[in-house]
Design a protein around this motif. Sequence first.
Motif, PDB file in Angstrom:
ATOM      1  N   THR A 296      -3.367   5.843  -1.817  1.00 29.36           N
ATOM      2  CA  THR A 296      -2.957   4.903  -2.866  1.00 29.36           C
ATOM      3  C   THR A 296      -1.452   4.684  -2.921  1.00 29.36           C
ATOM      4  OG1 THR A 296      -3.019   6.740  -4.464  1.00 29.36           O
ATOM      5  CG2 THR A 296      -4.964   5.331  -4.322  1.00 29.36           C
ATOM      6  N   THR A 297      -0.792   4.691  -1.782  1.00 37.18           N
ATOM      7  CA  THR A 297       0.638   4.388  -1.758  1.00 37.18           C
ATOM      8  C   THR A 297       0.890   2.910  -2.051  1.00 37.18           C
ATOM      9  OG1 THR A 297       0.464   4.135   0.636  1.00 37.18           O
ATOM     10  CG2 THR A 297       1.239   6.262  -0.201  1.00 37.18           C
ATOM     11  N   SER A 298      -0.151   2.088  -1.923  1.00 35.74           N
ATOM     12  CA  SER A 298      -0.042   0.668  -2.263  1.00 35.74           C
ATOM     13  C   SER A 298      -1.363   0.198  -2.846  1.00 35.74           C
ATOM     14  CB  SER A 298       0.316  -0.173  -1.038  1.00 35.74           C
ATOM     15  OG  SER A 298      -0.776  -0.223  -0.138  1.00 35.74           O
ATOM     16  N   ALA A 299      -1.307  -0.900  -3.590  1.00 31.97           N
ATOM     17  CA  ALA A 299      -2.523  -1.447  -4.204  1.00 31.97           C
ATOM     18  C   ALA A 299      -3.507  -1.933  -3.142  1.00 31.97           C
ATOM     19  CB  ALA A 299      -2.154  -2.591  -5.149  1.00 31.97           C
ATOM     20  N   MET A 300      -3.001  -2.496  -2.052  1.00 29.09           N
ATOM     21  CA  MET A 300      -3.881  -2.997  -0.993  1.00 29.09           C
ATOM     22  C   MET A 300      -4.649  -1.861  -0.329  1.00 29.09           C
ATOM     23  SD  MET A 300      -5.143  -5.551   0.497  1.00 29.09           S
ATOM     24  CE  MET A 300      -4.074  -6.893  -0.038  1.00 29.09           C
ATOM     25  N   ASN A 301      -3.977  -0.739  -0.082  1.00 26.79           N
ATOM     26  CA  ASN A 301      -4.666   0.410   0.493  1.00 26.79           C
ATOM     27  C   ASN A 301      -5.758   0.919  -0.438  1.00 26.79           C
ATOM     28  OD1 ASN A 301      -2.949   0.207   2.634  1.00 26.79           O
ATOM     29  ND2 ASN A 301      -1.802   2.080   2.204  1.00 26.79           N
ATOM     30  N   GLY A 302      -5.443   1.010  -1.730  1.00 28.57           N
ATOM     31  CA  GLY A 302      -6.430   1.468  -2.701  1.00 28.57           C
ATOM     32  C   GLY A 302      -7.617   0.524  -2.778  1.00 28.57           C
ATOM     33  N   LEU A 303      -7.349  -0.777  -2.797  1.00 26.71           N
ATOM     34  CA  LEU A 303      -8.422  -1.773  -2.849  1.00 26.71           C
ATOM     35  C   LEU A 303      -9.282  -1.706  -1.595  1.00 26.71           C
ATOM     36  CD1 LEU A 303      -9.704  -4.217  -4.316  1.00 26.71           C
ATOM     37  CD2 LEU A 303      -8.056  -5.673  -3.115  1.00 26.71           C
ATOM     38  N   GLY A 304      -8.635  -1.589  -0.437  1.00 29.19           N
ATOM     39  CA  GLY A 304      -9.379  -1.531   0.823  1.00 29.19           C
ATOM     40  C   GLY A 304     -10.272  -0.304   0.911  1.00 29.19           C
TER      41      GLY A 304
ATOM     42  N   THR B 271     -13.189   1.824  -6.893  1.00 29.31           N
ATOM     43  CA  THR B 271     -12.225   0.795  -6.492  1.00 29.31           C
ATOM     44  C   THR B 271     -11.206   0.525  -7.586  1.00 29.31           C
ATOM     45  OG1 THR B 271     -13.926  -0.251  -5.101  1.00 29.31           O
ATOM     46  CG2 THR B 271     -11.987  -1.565  -5.635  1.00 29.31           C
ATOM     47  N   VAL B 272     -11.681   0.420  -8.824  1.00 30.13           N
ATOM     48  CA  VAL B 272     -10.780   0.204  -9.961  1.00 30.13           C
ATOM     49  C   VAL B 272      -9.789   1.356 -10.075  1.00 30.13           C
ATOM     50  CG1 VAL B 272     -10.660   0.113 -12.488  1.00 30.13           C
ATOM     51  CG2 VAL B 272     -12.350  -1.259 -11.278  1.00 30.13           C
ATOM     52  N   GLY B 273     -10.286   2.585  -9.909  1.00 30.11           N
ATOM     53  CA  GLY B 273      -9.415   3.760 -10.000  1.00 30.11           C
ATOM     54  C   GLY B 273      -8.342   3.760  -8.929  1.00 30.11           C
ATOM     55  N   LEU B 274      -8.740   3.568  -7.674  1.00 28.86           N
ATOM     56  CA  LEU B 274      -7.769   3.586  -6.571  1.00 28.86           C
ATOM     57  C   LEU B 274      -6.780   2.438  -6.665  1.00 28.86           C
ATOM     58  CD1 LEU B 274      -9.721   5.730  -5.437  1.00 28.86           C
ATOM     59  CD2 LEU B 274      -9.379   4.718  -3.178  1.00 28.86           C
ATOM     60  N   THR B 275      -7.284   1.245  -7.013  1.00 25.25           N
ATOM     61  CA  THR B 275      -6.383   0.091  -7.102  1.00 25.25           C
ATOM     62  C   THR B 275      -5.382   0.256  -8.235  1.00 25.25           C
ATOM     63  OG1 THR B 275      -8.187  -1.301  -6.266  1.00 25.25           O
ATOM     64  CG2 THR B 275      -6.295  -2.424  -7.217  1.00 25.25           C
ATOM     65  N   SER B 276      -5.843   0.803  -9.368  1.00 26.35           N
ATOM     66  CA  SER B 276      -4.936   1.018 -10.503  1.00 26.35           C
ATOM     67  C   SER B 276      -3.816   1.987 -10.148  1.00 26.35           C
ATOM     68  CB  SER B 276      -5.722   1.560 -11.706  1.00 26.35           C
ATOM     69  OG  SER B 276      -6.733   0.664 -12.104  1.00 26.35           O
ATOM     70  N   ILE B 277      -4.184   3.087  -9.494  1.00 26.63           N
ATOM     71  CA  ILE B 277      -3.172   4.063  -9.083  1.00 26.63           C
ATOM     72  C   ILE B 277      -2.221   3.438  -8.068  1.00 26.63           C
ATOM     73  CG2 ILE B 277      -2.811   6.282  -7.929  1.00 26.63           C
ATOM     74  CD1 ILE B 277      -5.530   7.159  -9.069  1.00 26.63           C
TER      75      ILE B 277
ATOM     76  N   ILE C 179       3.865  -5.578  -5.731  1.00 25.84           N
ATOM     77  CA  ILE C 179       2.426  -5.419  -5.943  1.00 25.84           C
ATOM     78  C   ILE C 179       1.719  -6.262  -4.889  1.00 25.84           C
ATOM     79  CG2 ILE C 179       0.479  -5.923  -7.465  1.00 25.84           C
ATOM     80  CD1 ILE C 179       2.179  -5.280  -9.839  1.00 25.84           C
ATOM     81  N   PHE C 180       0.831  -5.635  -4.128  1.00 26.65           N
ATOM     82  CA  PHE C 180       0.145  -6.300  -3.016  1.00 26.65           C
ATOM     83  C   PHE C 180       1.148  -6.953  -2.058  1.00 26.65           C
ATOM     84  CE2 PHE C 180      -3.358  -6.303  -6.154  1.00 26.65           C
ATOM     85  CZ  PHE C 180      -4.334  -5.674  -5.393  1.00 26.65           C
ATOM     86  N   GLY C 181       2.292  -6.293  -1.886  1.00 24.02           N
ATOM     87  CA  GLY C 181       3.301  -6.790  -0.967  1.00 24.02           C
ATOM     88  C   GLY C 181       4.170  -7.905  -1.500  1.00 24.02           C
ATOM     89  N   LEU C 182       3.925  -8.349  -2.741  1.00 20.90           N
ATOM     90  CA  LEU C 182       4.724  -9.416  -3.345  1.00 20.90           C
ATOM     91  C   LEU C 182       5.798  -8.820  -4.240  1.00 20.90           C
ATOM     92  CD1 LEU C 182       1.819 -11.835  -4.353  1.00 20.90           C
ATOM     93  CD2 LEU C 182       3.256 -11.952  -2.306  1.00 20.90           C
ATOM     94  N   GLN C 183       7.021  -9.302  -4.124  1.00 26.20           N
ATOM     95  CA  GLN C 183       8.126  -8.789  -4.919  1.00 26.20           C
ATOM     96  C   GLN C 183       7.947  -9.194  -6.380  1.00 26.20           C
ATOM     97  OE1 GLN C 183      10.613  -6.912  -3.363  1.00 26.20           O
ATOM     98  NE2 GLN C 183      11.263  -6.357  -5.450  1.00 26.20           N
TER      99      GLN C 183
END
Length: 228
Positions: free
Chosen positions: A32-40, A139-145, A157-161
């Motif tokens: 969960t270093t990024s939202a995209m990783n958590g979502l994936g 998914t909600v848990g990982l993406t939130s973290i 967030i999701f690579g967007l500044q």
Amino acid sequence: MKTSLERLYNGIVKENPTFVLMLGMCPTLAVTTSAMNGLGMGLATTAVLIMSNVMISLLRKVIPNGVRMPAYIVIVASFVTIIQMLLHAYVTPLYNALGIYIPLIVVNCIILGRAESYASKNKVIPSLFDGMGMGLGFTVGLTSIGLVRELIGTGMIFGLQILPKSYEGISIFVLAPGAFLVLAFLCALQNKLGVKGANRHVKEENFCGGDCTHCQSMCADKDKEGNK
């Protein structure tokens, strides 16, 4: 239909694997270093949960009781291999980012736990919604973290500044200690908002008040027998 919706709601809210049951902590803290990783990772686990729950429910009367756990692992491993190959073919950057944690979905305690406790004892449709609910909750848990860690650690967030480019991220949040800090904060927030956790459904009057003489519980009877 009511049972199916209840399983969906329980997996996302009441029995959320990350914030309530505290299951699957290895990928939760690692990817969960990024939202995209958590979502994936969450969506990959959700797909495996749904397919394995359906298959195990279909075969629940066929699999011998003595070999059910090895059979569950073979079923889960087959679906994980399919998901891994699809990610490698079509979402290569995400596949590279998740790395070893994709094949480790096989031994994720959420998947084996739902297979043993629910899918092996219930029909296909409720099992499908149970897997979907647990997977979406994960998914909600990982993406939130991942959202919190990425925003505070990098300002994106999701690579967007999101924050100004002059913002200097707090690097600890993209390191291992940051995962523990954010998980603890979000669990505390969930408790503050009143979402019932795994052991928070017990009414206060059920706790021992210290008056063993007038207590009607079994422990009081044992205490009286011990004092004779």
